[in-house]
Design a protein around this motif. Structure first.
Motif, PDB file in Angstrom:
ATOM      1  N   GLN A 439      -7.925   2.798  -4.073  1.00 57.40           N
ATOM      2  CA  GLN A 439      -9.263   2.669  -3.500  1.00 57.40           C
ATOM      3  C   GLN A 439      -9.387   1.404  -2.663  1.00 57.40           C
ATOM      4  OE1 GLN A 439     -11.886   2.889  -6.874  1.00 57.40           O
ATOM      5  NE2 GLN A 439     -11.956   5.135  -6.884  1.00 57.40           N
ATOM      6  N   GLU A 440      -8.744   0.328  -3.095  1.00 56.55           N
ATOM      7  CA  GLU A 440      -8.837  -0.936  -2.382  1.00 56.55           C
ATOM      8  C   GLU A 440      -7.907  -1.004  -1.161  1.00 56.55           C
ATOM      9  OE1 GLU A 440      -9.885  -3.609  -6.369  1.00 56.55           O
ATOM     10  OE2 GLU A 440      -7.924  -3.769  -5.384  1.00 56.55           O
ATOM     11  N   HIS A 441      -6.798  -0.299  -1.236  1.00 54.37           N
ATOM     12  CA  HIS A 441      -5.802  -0.349  -0.155  1.00 54.37           C
ATOM     13  C   HIS A 441      -5.463   1.060   0.340  1.00 54.37           C
ATOM     14  CE1 HIS A 441      -5.020  -4.615  -1.059  1.00 54.37           C
ATOM     15  NE2 HIS A 441      -5.117  -4.259  -2.343  1.00 54.37           N
ATOM     16  N   GLY A 442      -6.485   1.905   0.411  1.00 48.67           N
ATOM     17  CA  GLY A 442      -6.252   3.299   0.803  1.00 48.67           C
ATOM     18  C   GLY A 442      -5.690   3.454   2.205  1.00 48.67           C
ATOM     19  N   ALA A 443      -6.186   2.639   3.148  1.00 50.65           N
ATOM     20  CA  ALA A 443      -5.737   2.768   4.537  1.00 50.65           C
ATOM     21  C   ALA A 443      -4.261   2.428   4.664  1.00 50.65           C
ATOM     22  CB  ALA A 443      -6.564   1.855   5.438  1.00 50.65           C
ATOM     23  N   GLU A 444      -3.818   1.297   4.046  1.00 45.34           N
ATOM     24  CA  GLU A 444      -2.412   0.895   4.139  1.00 45.34           C
ATOM     25  C   GLU A 444      -1.492   1.926   3.492  1.00 45.34           C
ATOM     26  OE1 GLU A 444      -4.908  -0.915   3.089  1.00 45.34           O
ATOM     27  OE2 GLU A 444      -4.751  -3.031   3.676  1.00 45.34           O
ATOM     28  N   ILE A 445      -1.902   2.446   2.336  1.00 41.50           N
ATOM     29  CA  ILE A 445      -1.072   3.436   1.641  1.00 41.50           C
ATOM     30  C   ILE A 445      -0.977   4.727   2.444  1.00 41.50           C
ATOM     31  CG2 ILE A 445      -0.929   4.867  -0.430  1.00 41.50           C
ATOM     32  CD1 ILE A 445      -2.249   2.545  -1.961  1.00 41.50           C
ATOM     33  N   ALA A 446      -2.117   5.141   3.030  1.00 40.02           N
ATOM     34  CA  ALA A 446      -2.107   6.364   3.836  1.00 40.02           C
ATOM     35  C   ALA A 446      -1.210   6.208   5.064  1.00 40.02           C
ATOM     36  CB  ALA A 446      -3.530   6.721   4.257  1.00 40.02           C
ATOM     37  N   LEU A 447      -1.272   5.047   5.709  1.00 34.74           N
ATOM     38  CA  LEU A 447      -0.413   4.792   6.865  1.00 34.74           C
ATOM     39  C   LEU A 447       1.053   4.810   6.467  1.00 34.74           C
ATOM     40  CD1 LEU A 447      -2.433   1.946   8.632  1.00 34.74           C
ATOM     41  CD2 LEU A 447      -2.056   4.247   9.509  1.00 34.74           C
ATOM     42  N   TYR A 448       1.375   4.214   5.337  1.00 30.16           N
ATOM     43  CA  TYR A 448       2.759   4.198   4.852  1.00 30.16           C
ATOM     44  C   TYR A 448       3.259   5.612   4.572  1.00 30.16           C
ATOM     45  CZ  TYR A 448       6.770   3.482   1.771  1.00 30.16           C
ATOM     46  OH  TYR A 448       8.024   3.542   1.219  1.00 30.16           O
ATOM     47  N   GLU A 449       2.467   6.401   3.854  1.00 32.72           N
ATOM     48  CA  GLU A 449       2.882   7.759   3.492  1.00 32.72           C
ATOM     49  C   GLU A 449       3.027   8.643   4.730  1.00 32.72           C
ATOM     50  OE1 GLU A 449      -0.172   8.765   0.726  1.00 32.72           O
ATOM     51  OE2 GLU A 449       0.939   8.005  -1.011  1.00 32.72           O
ATOM     52  N   THR A 450       2.111   8.481   5.699  1.00 32.76           N
ATOM     53  CA  THR A 450       2.210   9.254   6.937  1.00 32.76           C
ATOM     54  C   THR A 450       3.489   8.913   7.692  1.00 32.76           C
ATOM     55  OG1 THR A 450      -0.198   9.312   7.138  1.00 32.76           O
ATOM     56  CG2 THR A 450       1.073   9.794   9.124  1.00 32.76           C
ATOM     57  N   ALA A 451       3.786   7.599   7.799  1.00 36.82           N
ATOM     58  CA  ALA A 451       4.992   7.164   8.503  1.00 36.82           C
ATOM     59  C   ALA A 451       6.250   7.636   7.779  1.00 36.82           C
ATOM     60  CB  ALA A 451       4.990   5.647   8.634  1.00 36.82           C
ATOM     61  N   ARG A 452       6.266   7.526   6.461  1.00 38.72           N
ATOM     62  CA  ARG A 452       7.442   7.948   5.690  1.00 38.72           C
ATOM     63  C   ARG A 452       7.708   9.444   5.858  1.00 38.72           C
ATOM     64  NH1 ARG A 452       7.034   7.422  -0.696  1.00 38.72           N
ATOM     65  NH2 ARG A 452       5.489   9.058  -0.234  1.00 38.72           N
ATOM     66  N   LYS A 453       6.654  10.241   5.822  1.00 42.89           N
ATOM     67  CA  LYS A 453       6.820  11.692   5.986  1.00 42.89           C
ATOM     68  C   LYS A 453       7.366  12.027   7.377  1.00 42.89           C
ATOM     69  CE  LYS A 453       4.246  16.058   5.667  1.00 42.89           C
ATOM     70  NZ  LYS A 453       4.797  16.586   6.933  1.00 42.89           N
ATOM     71  N   PHE A 454       6.817  11.373   8.405  1.00 39.29           N
ATOM     72  CA  PHE A 454       7.276  11.642   9.776  1.00 39.29           C
ATOM     73  C   PHE A 454       8.750  11.259   9.941  1.00 39.29           C
ATOM     74  CE2 PHE A 454       6.869  12.181  14.302  1.00 39.29           C
ATOM     75  CZ  PHE A 454       7.768  11.253  14.824  1.00 39.29           C
TER      76      PHE A 454
END
Length: 525
Positions: A439-454
């Motif tokens: 909840q506190e770092h949702g944006a950073e985690i989402a960016l990381y997961e998106t980049a890792r998947k790509f």
């Protein structure tokens, strides 16, 4: 991708916003569409809610609040703020985005970022000009109605108190864009980085000017085609489009700033000014310069100087993938047909001048044929066909290189995004309360997961490429692209020159007259 647009309005008629949201409008003229009886036509599908007001009495409630606090009484005050949250059209088919879901996201966004304001939240599903992208309109009264709890994004103490106006600053707009990105990442919708400047910046004003100009050209060309005249210009070009195209063409081959300035001036009559380390360009029909920042990041000093360096580096080494084609352009021009030249038929003096010019071009054409050894029309036609095939092959090779370069750029982008947020993701894995940490770092985690998947999808399950190798590959592809582009330009020029020679030969041999002779004999009989 979702984008956020903001419009500040000084219109005191709040009912205009209500009518726009509920009824059909001509997006070009910004006027309502009426039926045969002169009545407004409701939109086919829309979702409307009010925040701190009834959506159908929004205009009256806003005026009452303004009178209560004696605000928004003068013509030059901003009466309302209009935010538009537009989603990617692919979200409908790929992520199941519906009008109802978008409306709920819009309400959530409005309650979070515009607390205490009277607001209309309305979702349209048809998109601008029937484009099909779902978008949410949020129209707020600039005056706050209720006291609210102070939020982190509020910069002034009065930003949480009733009776004070909505204050949009650069930092606040950055926060709003970031919140859109976070919202889309959370909902797994398509999204791009809204905080990075655009490579080609097209404002609403330019967009609508381009549409109006294209509409006029289409109407004019339709009349010309009906009259048997082939239009020469089919696509409208704004002054900024002209500058972008000219800069792109000039920057593709030059190796220095001086050469760049000279090409812009000689070939396009564009003046380049450097002030405070920034590039500005003067269109030949303007009296005021347009800054590179207003054209996009690809037209600013830093980017263009890097392109010049790449061009210099690419010239030093000739690629073994193809042999460079060198073409020296001649001053050969088309022989003009006097029978179809209206001005020549009206003016004997002009016709005489055209005849003299035609004689010169005929002589140059004959000299060209002798110099290049074309001993028959068939040989000339074969050379033209071969030039067309070479140009087509080089165009395909250039597009293939550009496609590879685009893929490498995407990998570099997501690799940087992956590395920038990797440490936060490690902290997330090691945290005891993962829900709270996300909840506190949702944006950073989402960016990381998106980049890792790509990156994993790009690598096909293999090892992720290093940023160093990707940049080396980008440099090689950029070098190859620049050389291929230069060769393509030369081949295209050679093809155009052969076409001019071929057309002139047909005029010299009088093939047009041979076709017209039987018609004259028939008319005499």
């Amino acid at each position: 991708m979702a984008i956020l647009k903001h419009i500040a309005s000084k219109n005191a008629d709040y009912g205009e916003a209500q009518r726009y949201l509920m009824f059909q409008y001509d997006e070009v003229a910004m006027k309502p569409v009426l039926d045969e009886n002169g009545r407004l036509i409701p939109r086919e599908e829309y979702y409307l809610d009010g925040m701190n007001c009834d959506p159908f009495t929004f205009d009256m409630e806003c005026k009452e609040l303004n009178e209560q606090y004696r605000k928004n009484q003068t013509f030059d005050e901003i009466k309302s703020h209009h935010y538009i949250l537009s989603f990617d059209p692919k979200d409908v088919s790929e992520n199941g985005l519906t009008g109802e879901r978008a409306q709920q996201l819009g309400l959530e966004y409005a309650r979070k970022n515009f607390p205490g304001h009277q607001a209309l939240v309305c979702t349209h599903t048809d998109g601008n000009n029937k484009s099909g992208n779902i978008h949410v309109h949020i129209v707020i009264n600039s005056l706050r109605k209720h006291d609210v709890e102070r939020q982190d994004f509020m910069e002034r103490p009065c930003d949480s108190r009733a009776g004070y106006k909505h204050h949009l600053t650069k930092d606040y707009l950055t926060y709003l864009k970031q919140d859109v990105m976070d919202l889309c990442h959370r909902e797994q919708l398509h999204q791009v980085d809204l905080l990075s400047p655009a490579e080609k910046k097209v404002t609403d004003r330019e967009y609508y000017a381009r549409r109006r100009g294209q509409k006029k050209i289409d109407a004019l060309n339709q009349k010309m085609t009906a009259g048997g005249i082939t239009p020469r210009k089919t696509k409208f070009e704004t002054q900024k489009d002209f500058l972008r195209n000219a800069i792109d063409e000039a920057a593709a081959s030059v190796r220095s700033l001086e050469e760049f300035q000279r090409q812009l001036s000689d070939n396009y009559h564009i003046s380049l000014k450097i002030s405070r380390g920034r590039f500005s360009y003067l269109h030949p029909e303007r009296g005021k310069y347009i800054t590179g920042r207003n054209l996009g990041t690809h037209y600013e000093k830093e980017y263009l100087l890097s392109v010049f360096q790449e061009n210099t580096r690419s010239r030093s080494d000739i690629s073994s993938d193809f042999s460079a084609f060198i073409f020296i352009k001649s001053d050969l021009r088309l022989v003009r047909d006097l029978q179809t030249c209206v001005k020549a038929q009206e003016s004997p003096a002009y016709a005489r001048r055209v005849k003299l010019t035609n004689l010169q071009q005929m002589a140059k054409t004959v000299a060209y044929i002798q110099e290049h050894g074309y001993d028959s029309e068939e040989a000339l036609a074969d050379a033209f066909s071969q030039a067309q095939a070479q140009t087509s092959d080089m165009r395909k090779a250039l597009r293939s290189t550009e496609k590879k370069l685009k893929e490498v750029n995407q990998q570099i982008h997501y690799t940087g995004q992956y590395l920038a947020n990797k440490s936060v993701y490690k902290q997330y894995l090691a945290s005891r309360n993962k829900k709270q940490f996300r909840q506190e770092h949702g944006a950073e985690i989402a960016l990381y997961e998106t980049a890792r998947k790509f990156l994993k999808d790009s690598a096909g399950g293999g090892k992720l490429p290093s940023i160093k190798l990707l940049k080396e590959e980008k440099a090689k592809l950029t070098e190859l692209k620049n050389r291929q582009y230069e060769t393509y330009q030369n081949l295209r020029g050679y093809e155009k020159e052969l076409k001019t020679v071929k057309t002139n030969v047909e005029m010299i041999l009088g093939k047009g007259q041979d076709r017209q002779e039987p018609e004259r004999e028939t008319s005499r009989s």
